[in-house]
Write a protein that holds these residues in place. Sequence first.
Motif, PDB file in Angstrom:
ATOM      1  N   ALA A 179       0.808  -1.215   0.000  1.00  0.00           N
ATOM      2  CA  ALA A 179       0.000   0.000   0.000  1.00  0.00           C
ATOM      3  C   ALA A 179       0.844   1.269   0.000  1.00  0.00           C
ATOM      4  O   ALA A 179       0.583   2.185  -0.788  1.00  0.00           O
ATOM      5  N   PRO A 180       1.876   1.435   0.872  1.00  0.00           N
ATOM      6  CA  PRO A 180       2.678   2.669   0.834  1.00  0.00           C
ATOM      7  C   PRO A 180       3.369   2.876  -0.505  1.00  0.00           C
ATOM      8  O   PRO A 180       3.487   4.009  -0.982  1.00  0.00           O
ATOM      9  N   TRP A 181       3.845   1.795  -1.118  1.00  0.00           N
ATOM     10  CA  TRP A 181       4.534   1.933  -2.399  1.00  0.00           C
ATOM     11  C   TRP A 181       3.552   2.310  -3.507  1.00  0.00           C
ATOM     12  O   TRP A 181       3.895   3.070  -4.411  1.00  0.00           O
ATOM     13  N   THR A 182       2.336   1.768  -3.420  1.00  0.00           N
ATOM     14  CA  THR A 182       1.328   2.152  -4.405  1.00  0.00           C
ATOM     15  C   THR A 182       0.985   3.634  -4.267  1.00  0.00           C
ATOM     16  O   THR A 182       0.852   4.367  -5.260  1.00  0.00           O
ATOM     17  N   ALA A 183       0.854   4.076  -3.019  1.00  0.00           N
ATOM     18  CA  ALA A 183       0.559   5.488  -2.788  1.00  0.00           C
ATOM     19  C   ALA A 183       1.717   6.369  -3.244  1.00  0.00           C
ATOM     20  O   ALA A 183       1.517   7.448  -3.813  1.00  0.00           O
ATOM     21  N   LEU A 184       2.958   5.918  -3.003  1.00  0.00           N
ATOM     22  CA  LEU A 184       4.120   6.693  -3.433  1.00  0.00           C
ATOM     23  C   LEU A 184       4.170   6.799  -4.948  1.00  0.00           C
ATOM     24  O   LEU A 184       4.476   7.864  -5.504  1.00  0.00           O
ATOM     25  N   ARG A 185       3.842   5.690  -5.611  1.00  0.00           N
ATOM     26  CA  ARG A 185       3.863   5.727  -7.082  1.00  0.00           C
ATOM     27  C   ARG A 185       2.882   6.758  -7.613  1.00  0.00           C
ATOM     28  O   ARG A 185       3.160   7.478  -8.570  1.00  0.00           O
ATOM     29  N   ARG A 186       1.685   6.846  -6.991  1.00  0.00           N
ATOM     30  CA  ARG A 186       0.690   7.805  -7.452  1.00  0.00           C
ATOM     31  C   ARG A 186       1.120   9.238  -7.146  1.00  0.00           C
ATOM     32  O   ARG A 186       0.721  10.175  -7.831  1.00  0.00           O
ATOM     33  N   ALA A 187       1.947   9.408  -6.083  1.00  0.00           N
ATOM     34  CA  ALA A 187       2.385  10.752  -5.711  1.00  0.00           C
ATOM     35  C   ALA A 187       3.535  11.256  -6.579  1.00  0.00           C
ATOM     36  O   ALA A 187       3.728  12.461  -6.730  1.00  0.00           O
ATOM     37  N   LEU A 188       4.299  10.324  -7.160  1.00  0.00           N
ATOM     38  CA  LEU A 188       5.437  10.730  -7.984  1.00  0.00           C
ATOM     39  C   LEU A 188       4.962  11.290  -9.317  1.00  0.00           C
ATOM     40  O   LEU A 188       4.011  10.777  -9.924  1.00  0.00           O
ATOM     41  N   SER A 189       5.645  12.340  -9.773  1.00  0.00           N
ATOM     42  CA  SER A 189       5.353  12.883 -11.104  1.00  0.00           C
ATOM     43  C   SER A 189       5.962  11.966 -12.158  1.00  0.00           C
ATOM     44  O   SER A 189       6.764  11.075 -11.855  1.00  0.00           O
ATOM     45  N   ASN A 190       5.576  12.193 -13.406  1.00  0.00           N
ATOM     46  CA  ASN A 190       6.116  11.370 -14.490  1.00  0.00           C
ATOM     47  C   ASN A 190       7.632  11.506 -14.594  1.00  0.00           C
ATOM     48  O   ASN A 190       8.346  10.530 -14.846  1.00  0.00           O
ATOM     49  N   ALA A 191       8.142  12.731 -14.398  1.00  0.00           N
ATOM     50  CA  ALA A 191       9.588  12.947 -14.479  1.00  0.00           C
ATOM     51  C   ALA A 191      10.310  12.228 -13.351  1.00  0.00           C
ATOM     52  O   ALA A 191      11.378  11.638 -13.543  1.00  0.00           O
ATOM     53  N   GLU A 192       9.725  12.258 -12.140  1.00  0.00           N
ATOM     54  CA  GLU A 192      10.351  11.600 -10.994  1.00  0.00           C
ATOM     55  C   GLU A 192      10.346  10.086 -11.150  1.00  0.00           C
ATOM     56  O   GLU A 192      11.351   9.411 -10.908  1.00  0.00           O
TER      57      GLU A 192
ATOM     58  N   GLU B 235      14.291  -3.680  -5.319  1.00  0.00           N
ATOM     59  CA  GLU B 235      13.214  -4.534  -5.820  1.00  0.00           C
ATOM     60  C   GLU B 235      11.863  -3.816  -5.766  1.00  0.00           C
ATOM     61  O   GLU B 235      11.048  -3.920  -6.689  1.00  0.00           O
ATOM     62  N   GLN B 236      11.592  -3.090  -4.654  1.00  0.00           N
ATOM     63  CA  GLN B 236      10.328  -2.366  -4.546  1.00  0.00           C
ATOM     64  C   GLN B 236      10.229  -1.267  -5.592  1.00  0.00           C
ATOM     65  O   GLN B 236       9.144  -1.028  -6.157  1.00  0.00           O
ATOM     66  N   ILE B 237      11.362  -0.598  -5.869  1.00  0.00           N
ATOM     67  CA  ILE B 237      11.335   0.471  -6.875  1.00  0.00           C
ATOM     68  C   ILE B 237      11.079  -0.122  -8.260  1.00  0.00           C
ATOM     69  O   ILE B 237      10.309   0.431  -9.061  1.00  0.00           O
ATOM     70  N   LYS B 238      11.719  -1.265  -8.536  1.00  0.00           N
ATOM     71  CA  LYS B 238      11.490  -1.906  -9.827  1.00  0.00           C
ATOM     72  C   LYS B 238      10.009  -2.251 -10.011  1.00  0.00           C
ATOM     73  O   LYS B 238       9.432  -2.045 -11.081  1.00  0.00           O
ATOM     74  N   GLU B 239       9.411  -2.784  -8.959  1.00  0.00           N
ATOM     75  CA  GLU B 239       7.999  -3.139  -9.031  1.00  0.00           C
ATOM     76  C   GLU B 239       7.135  -1.900  -9.201  1.00  0.00           C
ATOM     77  O   GLU B 239       6.126  -1.913  -9.941  1.00  0.00           O
ATOM     78  N   MET B 240       7.539  -0.820  -8.565  1.00  0.00           N
ATOM     79  CA  MET B 240       6.747   0.398  -8.584  1.00  0.00           C
ATOM     80  C   MET B 240       6.759   1.060  -9.964  1.00  0.00           C
ATOM     81  O   MET B 240       5.756   1.647 -10.399  1.00  0.00           O
ATOM     82  N   VAL B 241       7.879   0.966 -10.684  1.00  0.00           N
ATOM     83  CA  VAL B 241       7.986   1.667 -11.973  1.00  0.00           C
ATOM     84  C   VAL B 241       8.062   0.683 -13.139  1.00  0.00           C
ATOM     85  O   VAL B 241       8.539   1.036 -14.219  1.00  0.00           O
ATOM     86  N   LYS B 242       7.602  -0.538 -12.953  1.00  0.00           N
ATOM     87  CA  LYS B 242       7.753  -1.551 -13.992  1.00  0.00           C
ATOM     88  C   LYS B 242       6.958  -1.220 -15.253  1.00  0.00           C
ATOM     89  O   LYS B 242       7.273  -1.698 -16.349  1.00  0.00           O
ATOM     90  N   GLU B 243       5.924  -0.426 -15.130  1.00  0.00           N
ATOM     91  CA  GLU B 243       5.092  -0.130 -16.291  1.00  0.00           C
ATOM     92  C   GLU B 243       5.662   0.991 -17.152  1.00  0.00           C
ATOM     93  O   GLU B 243       5.099   1.304 -18.208  1.00  0.00           O
ATOM     94  N   ILE B 244       6.741   1.632 -16.701  1.00  0.00           N
ATOM     95  CA  ILE B 244       7.322   2.762 -17.454  1.00  0.00           C
ATOM     96  C   ILE B 244       8.311   2.231 -18.497  1.00  0.00           C
ATOM     97  O   ILE B 244       9.153   1.410 -18.172  1.00  0.00           O
TER      98      ILE B 244
END
Length: 594
Positions: free
Chosen positions: A515-528, A585-594
Amino acid sequence: MNSQDREYEDFEIFEQIRFPGEAQPSPPGETVPAPAQRQNPLPQQKRQQAPQNLQEDLFYEIEYDSCPMPGVGRFVLKSTPIDAPKRDEIRDIFDQMRDIARESRAAQLHSVRFYDRRVQQENARIFYQQALFMEDFEDKYTQSVPCSAYYPNYQMMGYGQLRTYFTWRTHVRGGDIAETSLSYAFMYIYELLNNIGTDSPQDGLKRLMTFWKAFRNYHQALDRYMPGWLKDYYIYYELPGSFAEFVSENDLGAYYPNLSDPGDDFQLLCSLSKYDIRKSAFYTPERSSLIEDCFRFVFAGLEQTLAEKQIRLRELLFYPSGNMSVWLPFKGALFYPHGQQRDRQIVLSEKEIYRCSRNTWTFSAVITADSGKRLIGYIAKQTEAVLRKLTNYKYKLSADPGMLSPATADMLQAAGISPEAVITDAVTAFYRESTKTVVRVDPAALDKIRREALDTQEKLIVPEEEAANVLTNPLPSPAPNAASDTSPAMLPPPAVFPTAASSPDVSADAASPAAPWTALRRALSNAEAGALSAVLRGGTDFTEYADRHGIMPEVLADDINEKAMDFIGDSLLDNEFEPYEDYIEQIKEMVKEI
């Protein structure tokens, strides 16, 4: 009368003075006793009765021996004390210096005239060794003895001349350049040419210029020799910087007409090139500095690339005209080549090329090969073509690789070098660096901005209890005809950074680790998010990514870390903009769709 029975009467010799008691001369035939056996020597007090009005040292003492002739003796000089001369320490130093020449082979060349090359070389060697011996010597001689000699050196000077010279040299080294014999001036220059009394070749050049400018006010004869010696000094000692710049800085252009310096590659190479970029419409006063600096950068980069393949670029461009003759630097001076010189080739101008091989120098005029001219032309034209594209110039240009000679093209291809790619990359790198905008941030001002942003954020965040109240007890519907009461100021302020509990997009299961990582992903801008993805994929540097998006790397990293602190309670990037291993690993999962 028989002559043997003949007797002689006594007579006085030279009015001999006799004193009472003095023994009379012995009769003929009697033996005269030895001086040590005489019974009646001349009393000492009688000697003192000699006339006193004459100087005593004008007379001799007469000591009689066993000569058979009466009155005949031998003269004995009166002993006089001799005082030992006072020791001259400076003369001792000069004698030690002169001893160096006694080991010379000059005695073997006694039949050769002084201007013979062998004699000059030997004299130069002796001069250098003696100059080293006298390098730190100083003097305070009160007299001034002139000197006039051809190829002046220490060995030919007398005591007074040596003392005069070293006293004058002491003052010169202290900054007082006074008038003196021209021979002394030349000998001081010889010392500097041999780097005697200098800290380095750069210091020697400075001293040569200072002395020449001051002493030419007394004797302009130095002007006949100094320009040539200065040029040789630059070549032999391989001084930094270009000789043309040195000539310009010291206003010596009149002594070196039409000088093209190899340090200024642009001017020299353009004059030899098949394509002269200086005649292009793209070469304007506004762009001249950019073009010239870019050309030098490209040429140096290509030279280094070829050197890694054991190919010397300048040897592809230039070659000597015919046989090279031996070159001896500092013609007309006493110079001894004491230093070991590295192998190198120096193109001083379009007409001068110097080469050093195994510590031996040769010289020749320069000829530029046709293949070399074509290579220079291709470098210049390809450089201009890339620059036109980067500066969005309205007219494009292309450089045909066919400009290269077949032999040059085959050699570069065999070495695995693409001149087009090397030149393009070099021009691009130069242009990016030269046009880069440097932003300077005041750390104190940045800290103030951050504090103010945090204060604003705290004011805008809705406390969880108050937010729950708003959800369970919504505001009453506005009364009819009360539209003015529904102004934005009356609405509850929105939360700037959604939390896992309040965000409507977060899963209802707040206890889920994702949940925190999902929320962080939504808070990050596209550039970030893109920056994190680019770093993890590799091949793109964080700083390069930030520059491409017009964001300062420090600001981009701080924004990512601040949001991460809000959602996961820790930073994601270290000071080098690299992700911490614990969260890769968490970052990879968080931005895997980019």
